[in-house]
Structures are given as C-alpha cells and as structure tokens.
Design a protein around this motif. Structure first.
Motif, mmCIF file in Angstrom:
data_model
loop_
_atom_site.group_PDB
_atom_site.id
_atom_site.type_symbol
_atom_site.label_atom_id
_atom_site.label_comp_id
_atom_site.label_asym_id
_atom_site.label_seq_id
_atom_site.Cartn_x
_atom_site.Cartn_y
_atom_site.Cartn_z
ATOM 1 N N SER A 75 -2.702 -8.975 2.103
ATOM 2 C CA SER A 75 -2.742 -9.013 3.557
ATOM 3 C C SER A 75 -3.964 -9.816 3.978
ATOM 4 O O SER A 75 -5.086 -9.340 3.866
ATOM 5 C CB SER A 75 -2.820 -7.586 4.128
ATOM 6 N N ASP A 102 -8.095 -4.987 0.840
ATOM 7 C CA ASP A 102 -7.835 -3.912 1.803
ATOM 8 C C ASP A 102 -8.186 -2.517 1.275
ATOM 9 O O ASP A 102 -7.314 -1.732 0.914
ATOM 10 C CB ASP A 102 -6.369 -3.932 2.242
ATOM 11 N N PHE A 135 3.447 5.159 3.545
ATOM 12 C CA PHE A 135 3.233 4.279 4.692
ATOM 13 C C PHE A 135 2.276 3.149 4.321
ATOM 14 O O PHE A 135 2.513 1.981 4.662
ATOM 15 C CB PHE A 135 2.676 5.073 5.874
ATOM 16 N N LEU A 136 1.179 3.464 3.630
ATOM 17 C CA LEU A 136 0.224 2.439 3.231
ATOM 18 C C LEU A 136 0.871 1.408 2.310
ATOM 19 O O LEU A 136 0.604 0.201 2.416
ATOM 20 C CB LEU A 136 -0.978 3.067 2.528
ATOM 21 N N TYR A 137 1.736 1.866 1.404
ATOM 22 C CA TYR A 137 2.408 0.943 0.491
ATOM 23 C C TYR A 137 3.380 0.030 1.236
ATOM 24 O O TYR A 137 3.484 -1.162 0.931
ATOM 25 C CB TYR A 137 3.149 1.730 -0.588
ATOM 26 N N ALA A 138 4.059 0.576 2.222
ATOM 27 C CA ALA A 138 5.043 -0.203 2.982
ATOM 28 C C ALA A 138 4.399 -1.133 4.002
ATOM 29 O O ALA A 138 5.058 -2.054 4.495
ATOM 30 C CB ALA A 138 6.020 0.732 3.684
ATOM 31 N N ASN A 139 3.104 -0.899 4.307
ATOM 32 C CA ASN A 139 2.434 -1.659 5.361
ATOM 33 C C ASN A 139 1.058 -2.131 4.893
ATOM 34 O O ASN A 139 0.030 -1.611 5.335
ATOM 35 C CB ASN A 139 2.291 -0.796 6.618
ATOM 36 N N PRO A 140 1.007 -3.116 3.991
ATOM 37 C CA PRO A 140 -0.283 -3.585 3.491
ATOM 38 C C PRO A 140 -1.202 -4.029 4.627
ATOM 39 O O PRO A 140 -0.782 -4.736 5.549
ATOM 40 C CB PRO A 140 0.097 -4.782 2.609
ATOM 41 N N VAL A 173 -2.528 -2.165 6.921
ATOM 42 C CA VAL A 173 -2.419 -1.329 8.122
ATOM 43 C C VAL A 173 -2.917 0.078 7.798
ATOM 44 O O VAL A 173 -2.550 0.648 6.768
ATOM 45 C CB VAL A 173 -0.973 -1.269 8.634
#
Length: 277
Positions: A61, A231, A246-251, A253
């Motif tokens: 990211s 990140d 959620f963290l894995y699906a949204n680098p 964020v």
C-alpha cells in the motif's frame, strides 16, 4: 436514497470522528526515497531510519522500506526508541502488532521484523518476525511474548508452521500477533488466518523501553530481517479474528473506530425508517 445518505454520513463521520481509539501508532512507511525519519500517522514517536535501510520502494500500500539484513547494526534498522505508545499498551494489558512483509530470506534464525522490549537485558521483549532459516520451521512466521520470569515454553513462543505455508516466498504477507494479559492468550495470524495460539504461563507484558523494526533490539542485538516491510499498525487491544481479517482485506487501512461503525448502523436504521414511513 439510502446509499446517498450513508455516503454523506461516512464523509461527515470520517472527518469529525477520526480518532481511532484503539490504534496507538501507525507507521505507513510511505516516505520517499532517501527519507531519514519514519513518521507515525498519529503524531507519536518518529523512527530514525538507518543509512542501510532503503525507503521509497513499492509496497503493498503506497511505498515500503527495504532491509538488507546483512548485520544487526544500527544502520540496518528503523529505531523508535522509547516509543510514546508504550504507555497505552502497558495500561491496557493488551496489544496487537500488525505488519506486511515480503521476503525470500532462507538464512538466519528468527529474523525479527518488530521488536518491543527492554534493551538493557537479553530476554525481556515481544517480537514478531520470520523464522527464515530455523530448523523445523523454515520460513514460518514467529511470535513471542517474554516478560520477566517466563518459562521455557513462553520464551520459545509460537510459529505459524504447519498451519499455513511459509511466508518467505517473495509475496506480500500480513503478520499479526495479539496479546491479552486478562485472557492469558497470545495469538499469531498470517494473511488473516489464525495460525497458532499460546496460553501464557506468565501472563504479563515485558518491560518496554525500545521499539525497533528490522532486528531483535535487546542488549546485544541479533537476528536482522532481510526483505520489505510496509504498514505497521499498533493497537492497545487484542484484535478479534474478524478485525484481523479486515486488515488483510484492506492493506494500509486501520480498523474503523467503533463509534463510527455504531453511528453508521444508526444512520442506516434511520434511513430505513424514513423510507418505510
């Protein structure tokens, strides 16, 4: 109408309630080439970037940092020292370390990505990294929480092998460790999957005076990490499995603050009621 209402509500809440209560540090590593400081998005302690660390490379990211891993010298790490977020996790008795890594390293021991502990002694710390060349666990993720008085099993910590495949394959992987003193549990996740847990016989946190990226920063530093890092997020709570997912699906964020989620739900409810009325 409902979608428009929620979009406006998200915009307003994202601006007015962006305090991220559980997130206590966020090092995006998005700095450009030649950067000498790694900034905390939450305005906490910045990290001194060693001359041997390359900034401004492509990440999962935005940008990322590249660590040579050739030695455990100060030049090869990012050093936050006595980071400001330590007080938050010490008070809560919980923490989560989250970091994206990309490595092909097959040598060394437990090559440390995140170190948080006491740099005046040998074995009082928490660490998260890659057991690149450790016999029996080649390429697996590893995590330890080693407070004063921990027994041998807790000093050894846990590995992601054999639950998930090795992570030293040249691809990006999310490593997450959570520790909760009240539940006496440490957990290790790889790419959103719970890989291992440990019931801590000594349920305590280490003494914290040093936070580093790229080596085991104890009194005699060892185990340098070779590869890319991106990140880094620190929470003063042990995140749930769904939050890690959620963290894995949204680098890149952070976990949405609970107040925002709750108010979004309230907004949806109000919108639906108005539509029905």
């Amino acid at each position: 109408m409902k979608q428009k209402f929620l979009a406006v509500l998200w915009c307003v809440l994202g601006t007015c309630l962006h305090s991220k209560a559980a997130l206590v540090a966020h090092y995006r590593f998005d700095e450009a080439t030649g950067a000498t400081a790694a900034n905390d998005e939450l305005a906490g302690t910045a990290g001194a970037v060693g001359s041997g660390v390359t900034t401004g490379v492509a990440g999962i990211s935005g940008n990322a940092y590249s660590f040579a891993g050739s030695s455990a010298s100060q030049d090869g790490i990012v050093d936050m020292g006595n980071a400001s977020f330590f007080s938050a996790i010490t008070t809560s008795g919980e923490f989560t370390f989250s970091v994206w890594v990309n490595t092909t390293d097959t040598t060394g021991n437990r090559n440390t990505v995140i170190f948080a502990g006491d740099n005046t002694t040998s074995n009082v710390y928490a660490d998260l990294g890659v057991a690149a060349g450790q016999a029996g666990y080649l390429g697996s993720a590893s995590a330890r929480n080693r407070p004063v008085g921990a027994d041998i099993s807790q000093q050894t910590g846990i590995y992601s092998s054999p639950t998930v495949d090795p992570v030293n394959d040249g691809n990006w992987h999310l490593l997450v460790m959570t520790v909760s003193i009240s539940s006496e549990i440490m957990s290790l996740y790889v790419d959103g999957v719970l890989a291992n847990t440990q019931i801590m016989t000594t349920s305590a946190l280490p003494n914290f005076n040093n936070f580093e990226i790229g080596r085991l920063g104890r009194s005699s530093p060892v185990d340098p990490y070779q590869g890319l890092v991106d990140d880094i997020q620190i929470y003063d709570q042990a995140l749930t499995a769904s939050e890690v997912d959620f963290l894995y699906a949204n680098p890149g964020v952070a976990i949405p603050e609970p107040r925002i989620v709750a108010l979004l739900g309230l907004g949806m409810s109000l919108s639906i009621r108005r539509k029905r009325g």
